[in-house]
Structure formats: C-alpha cells, structure tokens
Write a protein that holds these residues in place. Structure first.
Motif, short mmCIF file in Angstrom:
data_model
loop_
_atom_site.label_atom_id
_atom_site.label_comp_id
_atom_site.label_asym_id
_atom_site.label_seq_id
_atom_site.Cartn_x
_atom_site.Cartn_y
_atom_site.Cartn_z
N PRO A 178 18.80 98.85 3.71
CA PRO A 178 19.29 98.82 5.09
C PRO A 178 20.12 97.55 5.33
CG PRO A 178 16.88 99.03 5.02
CD PRO A 178 17.33 98.78 3.62
N ALA A 179 21.10 97.65 6.21
CA ALA A 179 21.95 96.51 6.53
C ALA A 179 21.81 96.16 8.01
CB ALA A 179 23.40 96.83 6.21
N ALA A 180 21.88 94.86 8.30
CA ALA A 180 21.86 94.40 9.69
C ALA A 180 23.27 94.49 10.27
CB ALA A 180 21.37 92.96 9.74
N TYR A 181 23.36 94.68 11.58
CA TYR A 181 24.66 94.75 12.23
C TYR A 181 25.51 93.51 11.90
CZ TYR A 181 23.29 98.73 15.19
OH TYR A 181 22.92 99.97 15.64
N ALA A 182 24.86 92.35 11.92
CA ALA A 182 25.60 91.11 11.71
C ALA A 182 26.18 91.03 10.30
CB ALA A 182 24.69 89.91 11.97
N ALA B 27 29.11 85.91 11.98
CA ALA B 27 28.64 86.50 13.25
C ALA B 27 27.80 85.47 14.02
CB ALA B 27 27.81 87.75 12.97
N GLU B 28 26.97 84.71 13.31
CA GLU B 28 26.13 83.70 13.96
C GLU B 28 27.00 82.58 14.55
OE1 GLU B 28 22.11 84.46 11.25
OE2 GLU B 28 23.46 82.78 10.77
N ALA B 29 28.00 82.16 13.81
CA ALA B 29 28.90 81.10 14.30
C ALA B 29 29.64 81.56 15.55
CB ALA B 29 29.89 80.72 13.20
N ARG C 172 27.70 90.15 2.41
CA ARG C 172 26.81 90.38 3.57
C ARG C 172 26.41 89.05 4.20
NH1 ARG C 172 22.75 95.24 1.99
NH2 ARG C 172 21.61 94.38 3.74
N THR C 173 26.06 88.09 3.36
CA THR C 173 25.63 86.78 3.85
C THR C 173 26.75 86.08 4.61
OG1 THR C 173 24.38 86.72 1.78
CG2 THR C 173 24.42 84.69 3.10
N GLU C 174 27.95 86.15 4.08
CA GLU C 174 29.08 85.48 4.74
C GLU C 174 29.38 86.14 6.10
OE1 GLU C 174 31.72 83.90 0.94
OE2 GLU C 174 31.83 86.01 1.54
N THR D 161 30.37 81.58 21.48
CA THR D 161 30.45 82.32 22.75
C THR D 161 29.46 81.76 23.76
OG1 THR D 161 30.96 84.24 21.39
CG2 THR D 161 30.55 84.65 23.73
N ASN D 162 28.26 81.35 23.26
CA ASN D 162 27.22 80.85 24.19
C ASN D 162 27.54 79.44 24.70
OD1 ASN D 162 25.93 83.22 23.86
ND2 ASN D 162 24.46 82.48 22.33
#
Lengths: 420, 420
Positions: B73-77, B412-414, B405-407, B419-420
């Motif tokens: 399974p893959a995460a959206y991010a 996505a986290e950055a 995937r990791t990149e 945005t926050n």
C-alpha cells in the motif's frame, strides 16, 4: 504457386481408435484386462477399470448434414469410415490434398485422461504402452510417409513419462500429446519442474515435440452456470494463452532451451497481441526482475513454440509479427471444425488474400513442421507426388456426399452383409 | 497530421479519491457513517462497515523509479499529487497533451466492490450516491471539458441500479463503471436478463455507456498455485474476451440493440481473432440455431462495443479488421501501465508505423469516443486549444522528475509546512 502445387501437412487431426486396437499389442494373459468396447444403446463405449469413454458425435461429423451434429455419442457405423479406418482415412486425405497428418487420440484423451482416471496405474501404464504401440506400429506405419506418429504418456508418473518417452522415441515417434494445463486435471502445473523437468530434459535429448491441444484445460475458465455450448467452442483457444504463459513466464522455456512445444488447435491470431503484451510487460515491470537471458519474451517464445490454425484470416496479415517460422496448419479431421474436403481451397484463398509469398506458403503448409518435428515429408513420397494436385488425382473415386448418421449406418450394414 | 495536432481523449484513467470526498455530499447526520480514511502504519486506508481498502503502490507509480514499484500500500503523500489532487491532475494531463479523461474509482472498486462487501446495503447505496455526487459535481465539474464523468451503481440491487443510473444521467453523467464478469463476484451473470435487463433498458433509454474494466473478473481464471504476479498483469486482458462472449452470445447485445459497452484496458489485439472465430463458429455450427437478426456476430459486436488500448502496435496494423469505429485510446494514469508524460510520442509513433491516416488518428484519439459517449470535446475548449501542442504549451512548468516514494513524502511534508 498454384493451389495444386501446395504440399499440406496437418499437425492436428484425430483418430477414432478401432475396437480391436489392443489385440495385437498385448500378451495373451493381459488381453482380458485391456480397455474394451461395449455397446451401450447400440453405440460403442470404451471401458477400463470402471472408466468409460464414448465418442461424441461432434467429434466425427465429417460429411454429416448439420442437423445431425451434436454432443450425443455416435456409433462407429454412423461415422464416415475415415474416422476410424486407416485405409479410408488415407483416401480421404488424398481427396483433401493432405500429404501427412498427425492424429490425436479420441477415447484415450489428449492427455491420457482415460488411463489417468483408472485406479490401477501400473495396469494403466502397461495398456498405455500397448496403445502407443498400436498408434506407432499399426496405425501410423500402415501408410509410410502419411502420418507423423504421436504417443501418450503416463502423466501421473514423472519417471514413467521419461521411460515411455524414450521408449517411443526409440521406435521413431518424436511427438507426444500432453495436457495444456496439467493443474486443471489435478497434476502439478508446469511451474513444478521437479515433476516435469525430467520429461522436458528427455524431450530435449531425444528431440521430442510436446503437443498441447485445446480442450483439456478448458475448465481453467470459471464459467457462469448459464454458459452455452458456444463458449467451449469459441473460448477454448483462450486457454492456449494460459498454457503459453505458464511455459514462458514459469520455468520450462527458460530452463530448457531446446524444449519444443506445439500449441494444437489454438489458432495463431492471439499470438501477436500476447507477445506485444509480454514484451511491454517485461520492459515496463522491471521491478519483478525477470531474466530471459538477454532476450525478449517474444524471442524466447518463438524459439520454443509452433502454433497452427485451421482458418485465421486476419492473423495471416500480421504473420511477420507472429513469426513466419512458428506458423503451421491443421485440418482437424474428422471434428466439426475440419475443412474436409475443401482444405486446399480454403487455405490457399486465405494465404493469397493475406499476400503470402510462395516461400511463406511452403513454411505454413509443410516446411515449418518438417523442421520443428525433424520430419522429412518426402522420404517415402517424392515431392511431385506429394502435392494437392497429385494426391487428388488418386482420389477421384472418393465419395464426398453428405449422408445422415442413419444413412451411414445403413451403408455400413449393407457393406458388412455384402462382405459376409 | 503532426503529433502536436493530435487531440487526446483517454477513456481509462484512475482517480485516487481524496480523504475529504464525502464531506460536502452528505447531510450532517450521515457523516459519521460515511467511509473514512484511517492511518495504518502511516498509510491511508478507507474503512466502512468493517470493509477496508487501501491503495496499492502499483496503482499510483507515475514518476516513481521502478525499484519502488510493487503491491504494498502507498500513502497519499508518497504519490505524485496528480493521483488524488484534481488541479495537479489537470496540470499532468496538460503536460501529457491529454484534453480529457474518464477516471475509474480506486478504493471503491471498478464494480462498487467496496460498497458491495459492506453488510448494510441501504447505507451502502446511500454512500454510493454521495460518492457519485462527489465524482460528478466536484471532481469532474472542477475543470469543465477535462473529464468525462463516470458513476458507480449498487450492483447488488437490480432496481436500485436503474434508479441510480437515471439519477446520474439527469446530472449529465452517462458513463458507468461495471463488473466485466459479475458471476465472479457472486452476482447473476449477464445471461440473467431478469436481473440486468432493466438496467440495460435504462441505459439504452438514457444513452448511457457501460464500462467493463479489466481486473474485476480476473478470478474467472483458475490459476495454478505457483502462478506469478505476471499472470495477473499479462492475462487480465483475456478476461475481456470472456466478457465479450457473455454479452455477444448470451442475451444482452441481441436483446438490447442500443446497448453500448466499452471494454476498458482490454487492449484491441484480441478482437480480430475473436471476431473471426465468432463468425466462423456462427457459420459452421448452424445446428445450435443462433440468430443474430440476419447479421454476423462480428457486426453485432461492432454495433455495441468500443475497445481501447494503451499500446498495441501489431493490432493497429489490422485496425480495419477490428473496425475503425470501435477503437479508442487510454492513458491509464497513474497506474503502472500508463505512458505519462510521453503518451503523444508513443501513440503517434504507433499510429504512424501502422500507416494510419489523419482521419483514422482522429477516430482513435477522440472522435470515436465523442460519438460513442455522446460527448463534445470542444464544448468548453475550442479545438485549437485542445491539441497536444496547445496543452503542452500551458504545462512547461510541470516537473517530470523521477522521485522515490520517500522523496515525494519529504516534498509533501515540506509543502505542508510552508502552507501552515
């Protein structure tokens, strides 16, 4: 090339085994235990250790009117005699311009299923050898150059298969009738090389071709309960693709470089689509890590396989994408798909319409088979006597009238009376 | 025609549904009962009435390196954002020169299997309608002219299907995602017109196209235990033939003359072989008594079916034997078979190599789809702005780099942090 110049070798026909086939191939002590023909409602049925098998009408319909076709069992006397009588068969081959024919079993099954179902397997193996002796020494040897002999194997016995394959090879038979999908009959699949590997090795050593005929593996398709009889007839060729997949992506083709497999009655039209898809999968899904020894899957397939068609008009247009070396032809006599007595007309028109050259016609009609089966079609019959025209000239007296089952039966009874 | 002049409409892509999809389409009181995304080991999983579904990595690999592909399974991010974010999707479509796309569901299944498996079917039907509202009103409507909307149906309820089909049709959605072989999921087969007939009638009345995607019916193939992952990927298109067989030789195509079925991701290369075989069977096995209203089975098939391919080079050479009116194209974004971002290059080369005329290229890339789906691709976007060249000119800033995937996750986290 004119139609009359074609040389036709069919690698998929069928023999309805004569009732006395075991007589000359068993010691006296074993004759009682051999498969026997009994009459059930006037129709012959083979019995052996409680296993029973008849001949479906649809498998011997040649020269019947269409309204007589169907799945009900048929009596020998109702069939065109060429179904079971080898001399009549050769006359029918002449009429159809067919030089040579490779014939699959009828009651015994394409994968020895009749013998496989019998409980005493030692006895089955013994009788199966007698069956092969009949096919090779009686049936095929009766008309030198007219048949490519084909044997059955005790598919339930990994070592026994090797022994019988070597035995029949020593008698000059280098073609074997096999299951296309053994797991559907409760045997290990072709992925299991502990089981099948010794046979594959023997086949490479002895230059034997394995022939996978459609039908055996049909129950690999889980059908809905309402499925009609059409499905079996139309979709059976799809199972050839499953067989190819198992051989190409499982171990056999990769691990036995010399292994030769003929896909019988599967047609050829599925091949370019399947091979395009295999090559794309191989190049795209590299994460799976398949290794075809630096080759493409399509190249490996073409090194191992031969496929044949009865009629496949569109496929012939893309014959170069299939591979001109792997296409052969079949007649399917006396089954319902057979094109007797007009095979030359049908095949020639199809090849001409597709723009085949003379060389390509030769490849399709005989030379690919000669190479693949290591078989010289002109050993016994010189080429000029082997053509459609020459064979048909010998068969001007063959009656091609359509006769009902009942009429055939009456004719057989009249002939029997005249003989007595 | 130059490559840049092509107009590309893909009738088989996939949307990974965003986690908040139900929020705007349910009354407050129902929101708690809607399918929900939960995190399992950091990966999103949809849950509903005890049923669970994630997103297999192989279904969103676009712009991943091959070593990251697989079934986990893959995460959206971890996904390229175009998999689930509609604005990013349209940017990716521009980069790939794709004007319009029809997107199948992900967690919900091609045949509503996620909702079908849930025990409370009334609730399932309710949520399925909300799902369709999201797809039609949010997802597809977000970029007018860029998506052909597609709905799901409550396949477990013969009357409920009719009601939902009419409801979505009234909203302008005339394409429905269906099982290809319903008996493989425990439903009546398409032979059963008591069950499916009312839907077929509604589809004819409302001009709805039913879309049968490969994969749903795969377990119609009884595989050996050792079968590899390749089988699922290579043989899935064989099941399209079983689906065609059921529709053509069972009742649906004969009894519902206006019924339209698109065979999704099945490729086109099997069609000429299958149709040659159908016509031969029909003409040869007349004893079965099939009646196609004076037409050949191949003609009836072509009146009802549309098929699409990603890459099928040999098949394009026999496009006239397939039927130039029944061939369409698909991209399969973001699945592993998709050809993003080079679809125009791949498709154009394949069509040129096969000798397609400009008119034939138009038929394959958009006009057959426009006719079959009664869809005007230029309603919102004039043709000169709809071409590969025009769309790509808007997408010069789309980053096509391969990222692990990791990149993707780090990126996505950055972005979330920024945005926050």
């Amino acid at each position: 090339m004119n139609m009359d110049d074609l040389v036709l070798v069919s690698i998929d026909d069928h023999v309805v085994e004569p009732a006395d086939m075991f007589e000359r191939h068993l010691p006296e002590a074993y004759r009682d235990q051999a498969p026997k023909v009994v009459l059930v409602d006037g129709v012959e049925q083979w019995t052996f250790q409680g296993v029973k098998a008849g001949s479906a009408g649809l498998n011997a319909v040649v020269s019947w009117p269409k309204e007589d076709w169907g799945f009900e069992p048929a009596a020998y006397a109702e069939m065109r005699p060429g179904a079971h009588d080898v001399d009549e068969r050769v006359r029918d081959m002449n009429r159809n311009g067919v030089l040579a024919s490779m014939c699959f079993a009828s009651f015994a099954g394409f994968a020895s299923s009749f013998f496989y179902e019998a409980p005493d397997k030692d006895l089955s193996t013994f009788m199966l050898s007698a069956y092969n002796d009949w096919h090779i020494d009686d049936f095929a040897a009766s008309h030198p150059g007219r048949f490519i002999p084909m044997a059955l194997l005790p598919v339930w016995d990994s070592e026994g298969m090797v022994a019988e394959a070597k035995r029949v090879a020593s008698k000059g038979c280098r073609s074997i009738s096999m299951p296309e999908l053994p797991h559907t009959m409760g045997l290990p699949s072709f992925h299991n090389l502990d089981y099948w590997g010794p046979l594959f090795e023997a086949c490479v050593d002895e230059n034997i071709v394995l022939n996978m005929h459609i039908g055996q593996g049909f129950n690999a398709i889980k059908q809905p309960p309402e499925a009609g009889v059409d499905d079996l007839m139309i979709l059976a060729t799809q199972v050839s693709v499953f067989c190819a997949q198992e051989l190409l992506w499982g171990g056999p083709f990769k691990q036995y470089p010399g292994l030769k497999v003929a896909l019988s009655e599967g047609g050829i039209g599925w091949i370019p689509f399947y091979l395009d898809r295999c090559d794309r999968h191989y190049k795209n899904q590299t994460w799976i890590g398949h290794d075809f020894g630096g080759k493409l899957p399509s190249e490996v397939f073409r090194e191992h396989a031969l496929a044949c068609f009865i009629t496949d008009p569109t496929a012939l247009k893309v014959r170069h994408d299939i591979g001109m070396d792997i296409i052969a032809w079949e007649c399917d006599y006396p089954h319902s798909d057979c094109i007797w007595p007009d095979a030359p007309e049908t095949l020639y028109k199809e090849m001409v319409d597709a723009g085949c050259t003379d060389g390509e016609m030769d490849q399709i009609t005989w030379s690919n088979v000669a190479r693949f089966f290591d078989y010289d079609p002109f050993q016994h019959i010189p080429k000029e006597q082997a053509t459609v025209g020459a064979l048909r000239a010998q068969a001007t007296d063959v009656d091609t009238s359509i006769r009902s089952r009942t009429e055939w039966k009456k004719l057989a009874e009249a002939q029997a009376q005249a003989t007595n």
